[in-house]
Design a protein around this motif. Structure first.
Motif, mmCIF file in Angstrom:
data_model
loop_
_atom_site.group_PDB
_atom_site.id
_atom_site.type_symbol
_atom_site.label_atom_id
_atom_site.label_comp_id
_atom_site.label_asym_id
_atom_site.label_seq_id
_atom_site.Cartn_x
_atom_site.Cartn_y
_atom_site.Cartn_z
ATOM 1 N N GLN A 13 -46.374 -12.826 -39.740
ATOM 2 C CA GLN A 13 -47.744 -12.357 -39.856
ATOM 3 C C GLN A 13 -47.841 -10.868 -40.083
ATOM 4 O OE1 GLN A 13 -46.450 -13.475 -36.959
ATOM 5 N NE2 GLN A 13 -47.176 -12.260 -35.270
ATOM 6 N N PHE A 14 -46.822 -10.111 -39.703
ATOM 7 C CA PHE A 14 -46.867 -8.673 -39.901
ATOM 8 C C PHE A 14 -45.946 -8.228 -41.024
ATOM 9 C CE2 PHE A 14 -47.885 -9.186 -35.339
ATOM 10 C CZ PHE A 14 -49.203 -8.813 -35.442
ATOM 11 N N GLY A 15 -45.049 -9.113 -41.471
ATOM 12 C CA GLY A 15 -44.034 -8.738 -42.443
ATOM 13 C C GLY A 15 -44.588 -8.107 -43.699
ATOM 14 N N SER A 16 -45.427 -8.822 -44.416
ATOM 15 C CA SER A 16 -45.930 -8.274 -45.674
ATOM 16 C C SER A 16 -46.976 -7.198 -45.437
ATOM 17 C CB SER A 16 -46.511 -9.403 -46.533
ATOM 18 O OG SER A 16 -47.580 -10.021 -45.851
ATOM 19 N N LEU A 17 -47.738 -7.333 -44.371
ATOM 20 C CA LEU A 17 -48.799 -6.376 -44.087
ATOM 21 C C LEU A 17 -48.257 -4.989 -43.747
ATOM 22 C CD1 LEU A 17 -51.842 -5.935 -43.702
ATOM 23 C CD2 LEU A 17 -51.569 -6.691 -41.345
ATOM 24 N N PHE A 18 -47.156 -4.946 -42.985
ATOM 25 C CA PHE A 18 -46.634 -3.668 -42.521
ATOM 26 C C PHE A 18 -45.326 -3.287 -43.192
ATOM 27 C CE2 PHE A 18 -49.061 -5.264 -38.772
ATOM 28 C CZ PHE A 18 -50.138 -4.422 -38.950
ATOM 29 N N GLY A 19 -44.893 -4.030 -44.180
ATOM 30 C CA GLY A 19 -43.698 -3.662 -44.922
ATOM 31 C C GLY A 19 -42.405 -3.893 -44.168
ATOM 32 N N THR A 20 -42.387 -4.835 -43.252
ATOM 33 C CA THR A 20 -41.176 -5.132 -42.511
ATOM 34 C C THR A 20 -40.579 -6.430 -43.015
ATOM 35 O OG1 THR A 20 -42.453 -6.264 -40.818
ATOM 36 C CG2 THR A 20 -41.965 -3.936 -40.443
ATOM 37 N N SER A 21 -39.286 -6.600 -42.786
ATOM 38 C CA SER A 21 -38.639 -7.781 -43.326
ATOM 39 C C SER A 21 -38.243 -8.801 -42.264
ATOM 40 C CB SER A 21 -37.407 -7.375 -44.126
ATOM 41 O OG SER A 21 -36.528 -6.641 -43.299
ATOM 42 N N SER A 22 -37.902 -8.366 -41.059
ATOM 43 C CA SER A 22 -37.491 -9.334 -40.049
ATOM 44 C C SER A 22 -38.700 -9.808 -39.261
ATOM 45 C CB SER A 22 -36.437 -8.724 -39.128
ATOM 46 O OG SER A 22 -36.996 -7.664 -38.406
ATOM 47 N N LYS A 23 -38.527 -10.951 -38.622
ATOM 48 C CA LYS A 23 -39.614 -11.537 -37.854
ATOM 49 C C LYS A 23 -39.445 -11.198 -36.386
ATOM 50 C CE LYS A 23 -40.075 -15.233 -41.164
ATOM 51 N NZ LYS A 23 -39.846 -16.635 -41.443
ATOM 52 N N ILE A 101 -55.633 -5.912 -30.717
ATOM 53 C CA ILE A 101 -55.548 -7.268 -31.268
ATOM 54 C C ILE A 101 -54.139 -7.655 -31.715
ATOM 55 C CG2 ILE A 101 -57.968 -7.368 -31.974
ATOM 56 C CD1 ILE A 101 -56.997 -6.830 -34.872
ATOM 57 N N GLY A 102 -53.220 -6.711 -31.761
ATOM 58 C CA GLY A 102 -51.835 -7.043 -32.094
ATOM 59 C C GLY A 102 -51.236 -6.322 -33.277
ATOM 60 N N GLY A 103 -52.004 -5.565 -34.021
ATOM 61 C CA GLY A 103 -51.472 -4.854 -35.181
ATOM 62 C C GLY A 103 -50.558 -3.696 -34.809
ATOM 63 N N GLY A 106 -47.575 -4.945 -33.058
ATOM 64 C CA GLY A 106 -46.663 -5.592 -34.004
ATOM 65 C C GLY A 106 -45.774 -4.591 -34.715
ATOM 66 N N ARG A 107 -46.357 -3.472 -35.112
ATOM 67 C CA ARG A 107 -45.562 -2.417 -35.760
ATOM 68 C C ARG A 107 -44.546 -1.837 -34.784
ATOM 69 N NH1 ARG A 107 -50.669 -1.454 -37.881
ATOM 70 N NH2 ARG A 107 -51.122 0.255 -36.444
ATOM 71 N N TYR A 108 -44.984 -1.595 -33.554
ATOM 72 C CA TYR A 108 -44.079 -1.045 -32.545
ATOM 73 C C TYR A 108 -42.983 -2.063 -32.201
ATOM 74 C CZ TYR A 108 -42.513 1.459 -28.386
ATOM 75 O OH TYR A 108 -41.755 2.128 -27.450
ATOM 76 N N ALA A 109 -43.359 -3.318 -32.084
ATOM 77 C CA ALA A 109 -42.374 -4.369 -31.803
ATOM 78 C C ALA A 109 -41.319 -4.415 -32.901
ATOM 79 C CB ALA A 109 -43.074 -5.722 -31.668
ATOM 80 N N VAL A 117 -33.668 -3.713 -29.674
ATOM 81 C CA VAL A 117 -34.281 -3.860 -28.365
ATOM 82 C C VAL A 117 -34.886 -5.263 -28.317
ATOM 83 C CG1 VAL A 117 -36.151 -3.051 -26.859
ATOM 84 C CG2 VAL A 117 -34.795 -1.397 -28.176
ATOM 85 N N PRO A 118 -34.620 -6.032 -27.243
ATOM 86 C CA PRO A 118 -35.264 -7.352 -27.155
ATOM 87 C C PRO A 118 -36.769 -7.179 -26.990
ATOM 88 C CG PRO A 118 -34.038 -6.851 -25.135
ATOM 89 C CD PRO A 118 -33.770 -5.735 -26.108
ATOM 90 N N VAL A 119 -37.534 -7.875 -27.799
ATOM 91 C CA VAL A 119 -38.978 -7.640 -27.838
ATOM 92 C C VAL A 119 -39.724 -8.921 -28.183
ATOM 93 C CG1 VAL A 119 -38.909 -6.895 -30.262
ATOM 94 C CG2 VAL A 119 -40.760 -6.101 -28.811
ATOM 95 N N LYS A 120 -40.926 -9.039 -27.639
ATOM 96 C CA LYS A 120 -41.872 -10.106 -27.993
ATOM 97 C C LYS A 120 -43.246 -9.448 -28.087
ATOM 98 C CE LYS A 120 -39.611 -14.121 -26.020
ATOM 99 N NZ LYS A 120 -39.837 -15.359 -25.278
ATOM 100 N N ASN A 121 -43.885 -9.554 -29.228
ATOM 101 C CA ASN A 121 -45.206 -8.967 -29.407
ATOM 102 C C ASN A 121 -46.267 -9.871 -28.787
ATOM 103 O OD1 ASN A 121 -47.233 -7.218 -30.413
ATOM 104 N ND2 ASN A 121 -47.502 -8.508 -32.205
ATOM 105 N N PHE A 122 -47.166 -9.256 -27.998
ATOM 106 C CA PHE A 122 -48.326 -9.990 -27.494
ATOM 107 C C PHE A 122 -49.386 -9.867 -28.578
ATOM 108 C CE2 PHE A 122 -51.875 -10.094 -24.065
ATOM 109 C CZ PHE A 122 -52.195 -11.389 -24.438
ATOM 110 N N LYS A 123 -49.332 -10.784 -29.529
ATOM 111 C CA LYS A 123 -50.139 -10.723 -30.737
ATOM 112 C C LYS A 123 -51.647 -10.658 -30.468
ATOM 113 C CE LYS A 123 -51.018 -13.271 -34.954
ATOM 114 N NZ LYS A 123 -50.918 -14.592 -35.547
#
Length: 165
Positions: A13-23, A101-103, A106-109, A117-123
């Motif tokens: 959900q954040f990959g294309s929006l924020f230019g990241t490749s991993s989930k 709301i999670g944006g 999500g970028r920080y995660a 760093v082990p991480v889980k975003n609270f979307k």
């Protein structure tokens, strides 16, 4: 120590929006609430028995701005600044960032995940938290029903007082 159950990675959900490749995996409000409740119970039991307070294997990090966190936070959360200044203290713990709301979380995660760093975003973040009518506290730990909603376009349950400035 409390265990986090594995969740499937977010569906990009954040990959294309924020230019990241991993989930980055996400955590749902019910799981986060349960983790925090279990930790609080473990701490209370340890204090009653005169035992050392157990350290959780997670840390909840509020990545919102200073004016936002000065209104309220999720109980047990620390600010991004506090986390960044003491990262070594939280090494090996799952970092659970949240924002409005999670944006931003999500970028920080993603940044944390890219640094292994082990991480889980609270979307759903703090708006999801209050929509489930869960408690909020001030940075000093005092209960409050005030919540910074970032923009008046967001609606929250009547029991809360919306703050936008």
């Amino acid at each position: 120590m409390l265990a986090l159950t594995p969740l499937a990675p977010a569906s990009g959900q954040f990959g294309s929006l924020f230019g990241t490749s991993s989930k980055v995996p996400t955590i749902k409000v019910e799981e986060l609430s349960k983790l925090l409740e279990q930790q609080q119970q473990a701490e209370e039991k340890a204090k009653q028995e005169g035992q050392p307070v157990p350290e959780p294997n997670f840390v909840v990090v509020d990545v919102r701005s200073e004016p936002e966190v000065n209104v309220s936070v999720i109980p047990g959360a620390i600010t991004k600044k506090a986390y960044e200044e003491n990262r070594d203290d939280y090494a090996g713990r799952v970092v659970i960032p949240y924002c409005t709301i999670g944006g931003r979380s999500g970028r920080y995660a993603q940044q944390l995940a890219d640094s292994d760093v082990p991480v889980k975003n609270f979307k759903g973040s703090i708006l999801e938290w209050v929509n489930h009518q869960l408690p909020l506290v001030t940075l000093e730990g005092k209960p409050t029903n005030r919540v910074h909603i970032y923009s008046d376009r967001y609606k929250i349950p009547e029991k809360y007082e919306a703050v936008t400035k």
